[in-house]
Scaffold this motif. Structure first.
Motif, PDB file in Angstrom:
ATOM      1  N   GLY A 131       0.726  -1.310  -0.307  1.00 39.65           N
ATOM      2  CA  GLY A 131      -0.172   0.006   0.027  1.00 39.65           C
ATOM      3  C   GLY A 131       0.452   0.893  -0.020  1.00 39.65           C
ATOM      4  N   ARG A 132       0.304   2.250   0.053  1.00 35.51           N
ATOM      5  CA  ARG A 132       1.114   3.586   0.008  1.00 35.51           C
ATOM      6  C   ARG A 132       1.778   3.513   1.431  1.00 35.51           C
ATOM      7  NH1 ARG A 132      -3.940   8.448  -0.636  1.00 35.51           N
ATOM      8  NH2 ARG A 132      -5.155   6.186  -0.428  1.00 35.51           N
ATOM      9  N   PRO A 133       1.533   3.116   2.180  1.00 39.34           N
ATOM     10  CA  PRO A 133       2.067   3.105   3.437  1.00 39.34           C
ATOM     11  C   PRO A 133       3.174   2.887   3.555  1.00 39.34           C
ATOM     12  CG  PRO A 133       0.146   2.503   4.250  1.00 39.34           C
ATOM     13  CD  PRO A 133       0.045   2.464   2.793  1.00 39.34           C
ATOM     14  N   HIS A 134       3.428   1.964   2.826  1.00 45.92           N
ATOM     15  CA  HIS A 134       5.567   1.572   2.074  1.00 45.92           C
ATOM     16  C   HIS A 134       6.360   2.269   1.513  1.00 45.92           C
ATOM     17  CE1 HIS A 134       3.229  -2.896   2.764  1.00 45.92           C
ATOM     18  NE2 HIS A 134       3.973  -2.613   3.373  1.00 45.92           N
ATOM     19  N   ILE A 135       5.743   3.077   0.546  1.00 39.77           N
ATOM     20  CA  ILE A 135       5.714   4.071   0.064  1.00 39.77           C
ATOM     21  C   ILE A 135       6.560   4.960   0.691  1.00 39.77           C
ATOM     22  CG2 ILE A 135       5.990   5.312  -2.426  1.00 39.77           C
ATOM     23  CD1 ILE A 135       3.834   3.625  -3.409  1.00 39.77           C
ATOM     24  N   ALA A 136       5.131   5.497   1.751  1.00 42.32           N
ATOM     25  CA  ALA A 136       5.621   6.833   2.949  1.00 42.32           C
ATOM     26  C   ALA A 136       7.099   6.385   3.530  1.00 42.32           C
ATOM     27  CB  ALA A 136       4.549   6.677   4.153  1.00 42.32           C
ATOM     28  N   ASP A 137       7.138   4.643   4.195  1.00 43.81           N
ATOM     29  CA  ASP A 137       8.006   4.055   5.436  1.00 43.81           C
ATOM     30  C   ASP A 137       9.011   4.435   4.273  1.00 43.81           C
ATOM     31  OD1 ASP A 137       6.263   3.795   6.585  1.00 43.81           O
ATOM     32  OD2 ASP A 137       6.510   1.879   6.499  1.00 43.81           O
ATOM     33  N   ALA A 138       9.359   4.635   3.037  1.00 50.47           N
ATOM     34  CA  ALA A 138      10.545   4.440   2.192  1.00 50.47           C
ATOM     35  C   ALA A 138      10.637   5.895   2.123  1.00 50.47           C
ATOM     36  CB  ALA A 138      10.829   4.077   0.408  1.00 50.47           C
ATOM     37  N   LEU A 139      10.033   7.011   1.302  1.00 48.32           N
ATOM     38  CA  LEU A 139      10.236   8.389   1.586  1.00 48.32           C
ATOM     39  C   LEU A 139      11.075   8.800   2.766  1.00 48.32           C
ATOM     40  CD1 LEU A 139       7.019   9.270  -0.432  1.00 48.32           C
ATOM     41  CD2 LEU A 139       9.250   9.441  -1.257  1.00 48.32           C
ATOM     42  N   ARG A 148       5.387   9.224   7.608  1.00 52.29           N
ATOM     43  CA  ARG A 148       3.709   8.736   7.001  1.00 52.29           C
ATOM     44  C   ARG A 148       2.863   9.788   6.574  1.00 52.29           C
ATOM     45  NH1 ARG A 148       2.063   2.785   8.229  1.00 52.29           N
ATOM     46  NH2 ARG A 148       3.728   1.832   8.024  1.00 52.29           N
ATOM     47  N   ASP A 149       2.198  10.339   8.131  1.00 57.10           N
ATOM     48  CA  ASP A 149       1.073  11.794   7.983  1.00 57.10           C
ATOM     49  C   ASP A 149       2.041  12.403   7.142  1.00 57.10           C
ATOM     50  OD1 ASP A 149      -0.702  10.844   9.527  1.00 57.10           O
ATOM     51  OD2 ASP A 149      -0.011  11.946  11.423  1.00 57.10           O
ATOM     52  N   GLU A 150       2.596  13.266   6.816  1.00 56.42           N
ATOM     53  CA  GLU A 150       3.644  14.125   5.813  1.00 56.42           C
ATOM     54  C   GLU A 150       3.660  13.725   4.791  1.00 56.42           C
ATOM     55  OE1 GLU A 150       7.321  15.829   6.345  1.00 56.42           O
ATOM     56  OE2 GLU A 150       7.095  17.061   4.270  1.00 56.42           O
ATOM     57  N   ALA A 151       3.593  12.179   4.480  1.00 53.00           N
ATOM     58  CA  ALA A 151       3.598  11.678   2.704  1.00 53.00           C
ATOM     59  C   ALA A 151       2.692  11.554   2.481  1.00 53.00           C
ATOM     60  CB  ALA A 151       4.435  10.239   3.226  1.00 53.00           C
ATOM     61  N   PHE A 152       1.196  11.267   3.728  1.00 56.54           N
ATOM     62  CA  PHE A 152      -0.251  11.451   2.502  1.00 56.54           C
ATOM     63  C   PHE A 152      -0.626  12.019   2.152  1.00 56.54           C
ATOM     64  CE2 PHE A 152       0.107   6.537   3.823  1.00 56.54           C
ATOM     65  CZ  PHE A 152      -1.233   6.725   3.126  1.00 56.54           C
TER      66      PHE A 152
END
Ligand code: AMP
Ligand code: ZN
Ligand code: FE
Ligand code: FE
Length: 292
Positions: A131-139, A148-152
């Motif tokens: 999910g998008r949270p995995h992309i968030a973690d990489a970012l 994660r909040d800032e990424a979303f």
């Protein structure tokens, strides 16, 4: 008796393994916890074993991603048979589409952020639903965003130029397949408007006709007014009302047990599980007047 019917592990986008979620549930003083990873049941065995070890009752569940005419709908399912081919085929298609979609999103942002697909895969446990949270973690790991909040709120938002949707079944189809597999479908956070558009009452009514059993009313993404509205809707449609945390480990602020479900409701949900044929004959036995 404290009951939390919505949590995520590393089998999807939570940060704790299935056994870790159950350990955290024990520490939080929960008696019952449902593991409801996105589009997968791969965490069930580990969570059930941990539950036996720790004296916590684990309800095997799942959160099915659906799309109702472009509106994202999340459907919780409890106790369904994971070996049912039609249901598993639907889930497999969603998981595959989620992977392709995540990869496309990353490719769209590589030039601007330096992020590559391998960086994201480093944050995905085994065959977890991506999910998008995995992309968030990489970012976050790359120092592009703080959490994660800032990424979303930025790169991963539905309004971002990098956003790509994934394919998902219509909720009516998902409800039908969940019921056919003996599962109990409950609509997750039906009024969480800050995530995007929500389904209206008329669509919920159609879901009830397809076999929906409950509404998740007590959820942190619902205001008091939304909870009042949903409770009234549930009453008028004969739906059970649940409450839960939607815990994601450290991936979200949601805390285990911050919302809970009534023990009587859990018992009633459990009684609705079982094979479709059995449920139908039970309905007949309970409701219909013969020869009318
Ligand atoms: P996706 O399923 O890939 O579209 O990503 C949406 C999922 O990300 C939701 O189901 C939540 O579990 C999670 N999510 C949404 N917003 C946030 C946030 N601000 N922080 C962490 N996780 C989030
Ligand atoms: Zn999630
Ligand atoms: Fe959800
Ligand atoms: Fe969830």
């Amino acid at each position: 008796m404290r009951i939390d019917l919505h949590t995520h592990s590393t089998a999807s986008d939570g940060t704790e393994p299935p056994s870790g979620v159950v350990e955290s549930a024990a520490r939080a003083g929960l008696d019952v916890v449902a593991l409801t990873d996105h589009d997968t049941t791969s965490g069930w065995a580990e969570a059930l074993r941990a539950g036996e070890r720790l004296g916590v009752r684990v309800v095997p569940g799942m959160e099915v991603s659906c799309l109702a005419h472009g509106v994202s709908v999340h459907l919780l399912s409890y106790w369904h048979d994971p070996a049912q081919a039609a249901l598993e085929g639907m889930l497999d298609a969603s998981r595959t589409s989620r992977r392709t979609r995540a990869r496309t999103m990353v490719e769209r942002m590589t030039a601007d952020t330096g992020l590559r697909w391998e960086d994201v895969l480093a944050h995905v446990h085994g065959q977890a639903t991506i999910g998008r949270p995995h992309i968030a973690d990489a970012l976050v790991a790359a120092g592009v965003v703080a959490d994660r909040d800032e990424a979303f709120a930025t790169l991963l938002s539905g309004r971002s130029p990098y956003f790509v949707p994934h394919t998902a079944p219509d909720p009516l189809e998902a409800i039908t397949l969940v019921r056919a597999a003996g599962g109990v479908p409950v609509l997750a956070h039906p009024a969480a408007s800050k995530r995007g558009s929500c389904v209206g009452d008329a669509e919920v009514e159609e879901m009830v006709a397809a076999g929906l059993v409950g509404l998740e009313v007590d959820h942190r993404d619902h205001s008091d007014a939304e909870r009042r509205h949903l409770r009234a809707l549930a009453r008028s449609l004969g739906l059970l009302v649940t409450g839960s945390s939607d815990y994601h480990g450290t991936g979200k602020r949601n805390l285990l047990g911050e919302n809970t479900t009534d023990p009587d409701v859990l018992q009633e949900l459990r009684s609705r599980s079982g094979g479709a044929v059995r449920a139908e004959s039970a309905d007949r036995a309970a409701g219909e007047v013969p020869g009318s």
